[in-house]
Write a protein that holds these residues in place. Structure first.
Motif, PDB file in Angstrom:
ATOM      1  N   THR A 153       0.830  -1.201   0.000  1.00  0.00           N
ATOM      2  CA  THR A 153       0.000   0.000   0.000  1.00  0.00           C
ATOM      3  C   THR A 153       0.867   1.254   0.000  1.00  0.00           C
ATOM      4  O   THR A 153       1.688   1.383   0.892  1.00  0.00           O
ATOM      5  CB  THR A 153      -1.004  -0.019   1.178  1.00  0.00           C
ATOM      6  OG1 THR A 153      -1.818   1.153   1.102  1.00  0.00           O
ATOM      7  CG2 THR A 153      -0.332  -0.094   2.548  1.00  0.00           C
ATOM      8  N   PRO A 154       0.760   2.113  -1.015  1.00  0.00           N
ATOM      9  CA  PRO A 154      -0.043   1.947  -2.211  1.00  0.00           C
ATOM     10  C   PRO A 154       0.521   0.805  -3.051  1.00  0.00           C
ATOM     11  O   PRO A 154       1.726   0.593  -3.075  1.00  0.00           O
ATOM     12  CB  PRO A 154       0.088   3.292  -2.926  1.00  0.00           C
ATOM     13  CG  PRO A 154       1.383   3.872  -2.445  1.00  0.00           C
ATOM     14  CD  PRO A 154       1.546   3.384  -1.047  1.00  0.00           C
ATOM     15  N   ASN A 155      -0.391   0.129  -3.730  1.00  0.00           N
ATOM     16  CA  ASN A 155       0.035  -1.064  -4.468  1.00  0.00           C
ATOM     17  C   ASN A 155       0.851  -0.676  -5.706  1.00  0.00           C
ATOM     18  O   ASN A 155       0.627   0.358  -6.315  1.00  0.00           O
ATOM     19  CB  ASN A 155      -1.202  -1.872  -4.883  1.00  0.00           C
ATOM     20  CG  ASN A 155      -0.844  -3.268  -5.377  1.00  0.00           C
ATOM     21  OD1 ASN A 155       0.176  -3.821  -4.962  1.00  0.00           O
ATOM     22  ND2 ASN A 155      -1.643  -3.828  -6.250  1.00  0.00           N
ATOM     23  N   MET A 188       5.224   4.796   0.758  1.00  0.00           N
ATOM     24  CA  MET A 188       4.421   5.560   1.724  1.00  0.00           C
ATOM     25  C   MET A 188       4.961   6.967   1.957  1.00  0.00           C
ATOM     26  O   MET A 188       4.198   7.891   2.233  1.00  0.00           O
ATOM     27  CB  MET A 188       4.354   4.771   3.032  1.00  0.00           C
ATOM     28  CG  MET A 188       3.301   5.237   3.989  1.00  0.00           C
ATOM     29  SD  MET A 188       1.646   5.315   3.278  1.00  0.00           S
ATOM     30  CE  MET A 188       1.018   3.700   3.643  1.00  0.00           C
ATOM     31  N   ASP A 189       6.285   7.158   1.820  1.00  0.00           N
ATOM     32  CA  ASP A 189       6.832   8.503   2.062  1.00  0.00           C
ATOM     33  C   ASP A 189       6.297   9.529   1.067  1.00  0.00           C
ATOM     34  O   ASP A 189       6.388  10.737   1.309  1.00  0.00           O
ATOM     35  CB  ASP A 189       8.366   8.473   1.986  1.00  0.00           C
ATOM     36  CG  ASP A 189       8.982   7.812   3.215  1.00  0.00           C
ATOM     37  OD1 ASP A 189       8.360   7.857   4.287  1.00  0.00           O
ATOM     38  OD2 ASP A 189      10.086   7.246   3.096  1.00  0.00           O
ATOM     39  N   PHE A 190       5.794   9.060  -0.066  1.00  0.00           N
ATOM     40  CA  PHE A 190       5.273   9.992  -1.076  1.00  0.00           C
ATOM     41  C   PHE A 190       3.851  10.454  -0.762  1.00  0.00           C
ATOM     42  O   PHE A 190       3.299  11.266  -1.497  1.00  0.00           O
ATOM     43  CB  PHE A 190       5.247   9.325  -2.459  1.00  0.00           C
ATOM     44  CG  PHE A 190       6.605   9.143  -3.079  1.00  0.00           C
ATOM     45  CD1 PHE A 190       7.245  10.210  -3.705  1.00  0.00           C
ATOM     46  CD2 PHE A 190       7.234   7.923  -3.054  1.00  0.00           C
ATOM     47  CE1 PHE A 190       8.488  10.042  -4.294  1.00  0.00           C
ATOM     48  CE2 PHE A 190       8.480   7.731  -3.644  1.00  0.00           C
ATOM     49  CZ  PHE A 190       9.115   8.801  -4.264  1.00  0.00           C
ATOM     50  N   ILE A 191       3.241   9.884   0.264  1.00  0.00           N
ATOM     51  CA  ILE A 191       1.835  10.187   0.509  1.00  0.00           C
ATOM     52  C   ILE A 191       1.728  11.233   1.607  1.00  0.00           C
ATOM     53  O   ILE A 191       2.122  10.966   2.753  1.00  0.00           O
ATOM     54  CB  ILE A 191       1.071   8.922   0.966  1.00  0.00           C
ATOM     55  CG1 ILE A 191       1.475   7.744   0.105  1.00  0.00           C
ATOM     56  CG2 ILE A 191      -0.417   9.171   1.059  1.00  0.00           C
ATOM     57  CD1 ILE A 191       0.570   7.311  -0.934  1.00  0.00           C
ATOM     58  N   PRO A 192       1.204  12.421   1.299  1.00  0.00           N
ATOM     59  CA  PRO A 192       1.076  13.407   2.365  1.00  0.00           C
ATOM     60  C   PRO A 192       0.114  12.858   3.418  1.00  0.00           C
ATOM     61  O   PRO A 192      -0.935  12.318   3.073  1.00  0.00           O
ATOM     62  CB  PRO A 192       0.473  14.641   1.662  1.00  0.00           C
ATOM     63  CG  PRO A 192       0.282  14.274   0.233  1.00  0.00           C
ATOM     64  CD  PRO A 192       0.627  12.845   0.026  1.00  0.00           C
ATOM     65  N   ASP A 193       0.481  12.939   4.660  1.00  0.00           N
ATOM     66  CA  ASP A 193      -0.344  12.399   5.757  1.00  0.00           C
ATOM     67  C   ASP A 193      -0.660  10.914   5.568  1.00  0.00           C
ATOM     68  O   ASP A 193      -1.723  10.447   5.968  1.00  0.00           O
ATOM     69  CB  ASP A 193      -1.677  13.172   5.897  1.00  0.00           C
ATOM     70  CG  ASP A 193      -1.443  14.669   5.952  1.00  0.00           C
ATOM     71  OD1 ASP A 193      -0.491  15.069   6.640  1.00  0.00           O
ATOM     72  OD2 ASP A 193      -2.195  15.416   5.297  1.00  0.00           O
ATOM     73  N   GLY A 194       0.248  10.188   4.917  1.00  0.00           N
ATOM     74  CA  GLY A 194       0.034   8.754   4.711  1.00  0.00           C
ATOM     75  C   GLY A 194      -0.089   8.034   6.047  1.00  0.00           C
ATOM     76  O   GLY A 194       0.709   8.283   6.950  1.00  0.00           O
ATOM     77  N   VAL A 195      -1.107   7.186   6.175  1.00  0.00           N
ATOM     78  CA  VAL A 195      -1.312   6.478   7.445  1.00  0.00           C
ATOM     79  C   VAL A 195      -0.597   5.135   7.359  1.00  0.00           C
ATOM     80  O   VAL A 195      -0.953   4.280   6.555  1.00  0.00           O
ATOM     81  CB  VAL A 195      -2.815   6.265   7.728  1.00  0.00           C
ATOM     82  CG1 VAL A 195      -2.992   5.514   9.044  1.00  0.00           C
ATOM     83  CG2 VAL A 195      -3.527   7.607   7.781  1.00  0.00           C
ATOM     84  N   LYS A 215      13.368   5.073  -3.287  1.00  0.00           N
ATOM     85  CA  LYS A 215      12.481   5.770  -4.225  1.00  0.00           C
ATOM     86  C   LYS A 215      12.349   7.244  -3.868  1.00  0.00           C
ATOM     87  O   LYS A 215      12.608   8.124  -4.675  1.00  0.00           O
ATOM     88  CB  LYS A 215      11.108   5.096  -4.241  1.00  0.00           C
ATOM     89  CG  LYS A 215      11.164   3.714  -4.832  1.00  0.00           C
ATOM     90  CD  LYS A 215      10.410   2.728  -3.995  1.00  0.00           C
ATOM     91  CE  LYS A 215      10.824   1.313  -4.234  1.00  0.00           C
ATOM     92  NZ  LYS A 215      11.269   0.970  -5.564  1.00  0.00           N
ATOM     93  N   PHE A 216      11.959   7.491  -2.604  1.00  0.00           N
ATOM     94  CA  PHE A 216      11.715   8.874  -2.191  1.00  0.00           C
ATOM     95  C   PHE A 216      13.021   9.678  -2.211  1.00  0.00           C
ATOM     96  O   PHE A 216      13.038  10.837  -2.599  1.00  0.00           O
ATOM     97  CB  PHE A 216      11.089   8.905  -0.798  1.00  0.00           C
ATOM     98  CG  PHE A 216      10.643  10.272  -0.378  1.00  0.00           C
ATOM     99  CD1 PHE A 216       9.402  10.760  -0.774  1.00  0.00           C
ATOM    100  CD2 PHE A 216      11.465  11.097   0.382  1.00  0.00           C
ATOM    101  CE1 PHE A 216       8.990  12.040  -0.405  1.00  0.00           C
ATOM    102  CE2 PHE A 216      11.061  12.372   0.743  1.00  0.00           C
ATOM    103  CZ  PHE A 216       9.817  12.839   0.359  1.00  0.00           C
TER     104      PHE A 216
END
Ligand SMILES: Cc1ncc(COP(=O)(O)O)c(C=O)c1O
Length: 359
Positions: A153-155, A188-195, A215-216
């Motif tokens: 996640t994200p897939n 996940m680091d690319f997702i703002p406020d990623g849970v 990646k990030f």
């Protein structure tokens, strides 16, 4: 010997096939932050060349302490690796001979690693009619006899996030049935406020979380990832069977430096917010493409012109996109593109417009 080409980013392969210089190809097939590695890391590497002249700490204590501080958990819950890939193979060792459920399509390396450890892989199909998103049918499909489940996640390649409620329902069901749950949060680091489920590790000793820094922070060539798990016995077993020094000294240094670079993190989020909107909007405006809304730094789509090989057509224009033809559960109509800098993204949209005969 021909190497299996399971991933994006194989620019050299394509350049050799086309007989062109690899630097002439713009790579949209690997999902790497186009800002490049943080300047703070470049400075640290330049200042610490002498690290190459010594063996790294085989326990990587500084690195593990830094990662533990970042996630506010004990260092014994963390194991760093030569990219998340090495840790996927470690987990496969832990699961050798077992039955593992894989949502399909998904990241290729799980299947390869598990098969290499004589695991029985069962597919849980994700379909276009469900937007490739798992739902309540996934926890319902868990049953005695399944030993492990890998989620991403994200897939990758579909880009869909798993809703936190669903993820926790799956984790509870896995705990009930003593199923090992691996959650890959490489993007996940690319997702703002990623849970993240990292803050729930204490509740779920059957849960392992994978993280990648390649990646990030744009260091796929340096290689660094890590895994977290609160089952300290399992973590210790993995730590003990590791060959020494699989993380080179510069990668270990990277892990100690990049998490402090708040300016880079802000710049990256600014770039992504702007370019994700731009590229998603541009792709969605092309009627021949069905495009899924991205959560991270890559976009998944299907080309509705059946006979058209978009990867080959764009390669003629010097752009390499990821064909998803070799993903179990997908066909050659599906593609994934990385979100890059503004000029490259514009070039991709223009090239697609030409290939699809628009404008
Ligand atoms: C979902 C996912 N997990 C893990 C990895 C491995 O990342 P790395 O070994 O570069 O840290 C990748 C690489 O593409 C990925 O897409």
């Amino acid at each position: 010997m021909a190497l299996p080409n399971q991933h994006g980013g194989n620019v050299l392969d394509m350049a050799l096939k086309l007989g062109v210089d690899e630097t002439s190809i713009v790579d949209f097939s690997a999902n790497i932050n186009p800002l490049g590695m943080p300047a703070s890391l470049k400075r640290a590497l330049a200042a610490h060349w002498s690290l190459a002249e010594r063996y790294p700490d085989p326990l990587y204590r500084r690195l593990h302490d830094r990662l533990a501080a970042h996630h506010q958990c004990p260092a014994s819950w963390i194991l760093a690796g030569n990219g998340a890939t090495e840790l996927i193979y470690d987990l496969a060792f832990l699961l050798r001979g077992k039955t593992v459920l894989l949502p399909t399509p998904g990241f290729a390396e799980y299947r390869l690693a598990l098969k290499g450890m004589d695991c029985r892989v069962e597919d849980f199909p994700l379909t276009e009619s469900d937007d490739f998103s798992p739902d309540h049918r996934l926890p319902a499909a868990l049953r005695p006899g399944i030993d492990a489940l890998f989620l991403c996640t994200p897939n990758n390649p579909t880009g869909q996030l798993i809703a936190t409620d669903l993820l926790l329902a799956i984790a509870r069901r896995c705990r009930e049935l003593a199923i090992t749950l691996v959650v890959d949060e490489a993007f996940m680091d690319f997702i703002p406020d990623g849970v993240s489920v990292i803050n729930r590790l204490g509740d779920f000793p059957n849960l392992f979380v994978l993280r990648s820094l390649t990646k990030f922070y744009a260091i796929p060539g340096l290689r660094l990832g890590y895994m977290l798990g609160s089952d300290t016995q399992a973590m210790a077993r993995l730590r003990e069977r590791r060959p020494p020094w699989t993380i080179n000294a510069f990668a270990a240094l990277a892990g100690e430096v990049v998490l402090d670079d708040l300016e880079y993190q802000r710049d990256a989020m600014r770039w992504l917010q702007e370019q994700q909107t731009y590229l998603y909007g541009g792709l969605s405006a092309l009627p021949a493409l069905k495009v899924w809304r991205p959560a991270a730094n890559y976009i998944f789509f299907r080309c509705q012109r059946r006979a058209l090989d978009l990867q080959a057509a764009l390669l003629q224009k010097g752009l390499l996109i990821r064909s998803c033809a070799n993903y179990p559960g997908l066909s050659g109509d599906y593609y994934r593109v990385a979100i890059k800098g503004g000029a490259d993204n514009r070039r991709l949209l223009e090239a697609l417009g030409e290939v699809l005969n628009y404008g």
